[in-house]
Design a protein around this motif. Structure first.
Motif, PDB file in Angstrom:
ATOM      1  N   ALA A   1      46.412 -28.877-119.398  1.00 43.06           N
ATOM      2  CA  ALA A   1      46.316 -27.939-120.514  1.00 43.06           C
ATOM      3  C   ALA A   1      45.928 -26.569-119.980  1.00 43.06           C
ATOM      4  O   ALA A   1      45.289 -26.449-118.940  1.00 43.06           O
ATOM      5  N   GLY A   2      46.326 -25.538-120.702  1.00 38.82           N
ATOM      6  CA  GLY A   2      45.859 -24.194-120.396  1.00 38.82           C
ATOM      7  C   GLY A   2      44.702 -23.896-121.326  1.00 38.82           C
ATOM      8  O   GLY A   2      44.814 -24.085-122.540  1.00 38.82           O
ATOM      9  N   VAL A   3      43.575 -23.493-120.773  1.00 38.28           N
ATOM     10  CA  VAL A   3      42.388 -23.266-121.602  1.00 38.28           C
ATOM     11  C   VAL A   3      41.714 -21.949-121.241  1.00 38.28           C
ATOM     12  O   VAL A   3      41.894 -21.415-120.145  1.00 38.28           O
ATOM     13  N   ARG A   4      40.963 -21.443-122.182  1.00 36.20           N
ATOM     14  CA  ARG A   4      40.095 -20.293-121.946  1.00 36.20           C
ATOM     15  C   ARG A   4      38.672 -20.846-121.993  1.00 36.20           C
ATOM     16  O   ARG A   4      38.311 -21.540-122.942  1.00 36.20           O
ATOM     17  N   VAL A   5      37.882 -20.560-120.952  1.00 39.44           N
ATOM     18  CA  VAL A   5      36.525 -21.094-120.884  1.00 39.44           C
ATOM     19  C   VAL A   5      35.499 -19.971-120.869  1.00 39.44           C
ATOM     20  O   VAL A   5      35.814 -18.829-120.543  1.00 39.44           O
ATOM     21  N   ARG A   6      34.295 -20.336-121.226  1.00 34.03           N
ATOM     22  CA  ARG A   6      33.158 -19.419-121.142  1.00 34.03           C
ATOM     23  C   ARG A   6      32.116 -20.103-120.252  1.00 34.03           C
ATOM     24  O   ARG A   6      31.799 -21.275-120.437  1.00 34.03           O
ATOM     25  N   ALA A   7      31.609 -19.325-119.285  1.00 33.57           N
ATOM     26  CA  ALA A   7      30.614 -19.871-118.367  1.00 33.57           C
ATOM     27  C   ALA A   7      29.782 -18.725-117.811  1.00 33.57           C
ATOM     28  O   ALA A   7      30.258 -17.585-117.748  1.00 33.57           O
TER      29      ALA A   7
END
Length: 161
Positions: free
Chosen positions: A21-27
């Motif tokens: 999957a293509g995802v946008r993450v926050r870290a």
């Protein structure tokens, strides 16, 4: 790390991951550097618009994608198995050198693990040779995909074949 948005869905055939999957993450920045994570070479990927990629099927001519072995990534009740057919288990420290390589030619273990989990570098500083790695011979099994890895999440699998 938190998944903020799914940009496109992944595709599974049972336990086998066919397409991530293509995802946008926050870290937090100490875990993932946004610039490095979005611009470093993306391995196990044939093509991605506006990003360097590297795949075993590159450079073999017009039929290269059909004549290249499929990289197998699994998820089952035992955990995640990244690049199952790789010859070198990089859960062990230090792993055995790749065939034909000396121990001095091997990249740092944490960088090899980072490439298998994320398919790219996500942490600063970016290695000078980041676009010239060969993660295709490595395999890694995990009980969870937390980043950074907890030592107890790495699983040594004696034989992948």
């Amino acid at each position: 790390m938190t998944v903020e948005e799914v940009l496109w869905p992944g595709l599974w055939f049972g336990d086998l991951l066919f397409s991530r999957a293509g995802v946008r993450v926050r870290a937090p920045q100490h875990l993932i550097d946004a610039t490095v994570a979005t611009t470093s070479t993306l391995y196990f990927t044939f093509r991605r618009q506006s990003r360097p990629t590297d795949d075993l099927s590159h450079g073999w001519g017009s039929n290269s994608q059909w004549r290249t072995c499929f990289s197998r990534f699994y998820s089952d009740e035992e955990g995640l198995h990244l690049n199952w057919d790789g010859e070198v288990d990089i859960a062990v420290d230090p792993p055995a050198p790749r065939a034909g390589w000396s121990e001095h030619e091997m990249e740092p273990l944490h960088q090899r693990q980072e490439l298998l989990l994320h398919r790219c570098f996500v942490h600063d500083p970016l290695p000078a040779d980041e676009n010239d790695r060969y993660p295709y011979g490595d395999r890694l099994s995990l009980t969870s995909a937390e980043w950074p890895f907890r030592p107890e999440s790495l699983v040594h699998v004696s034989s992948a074949k």
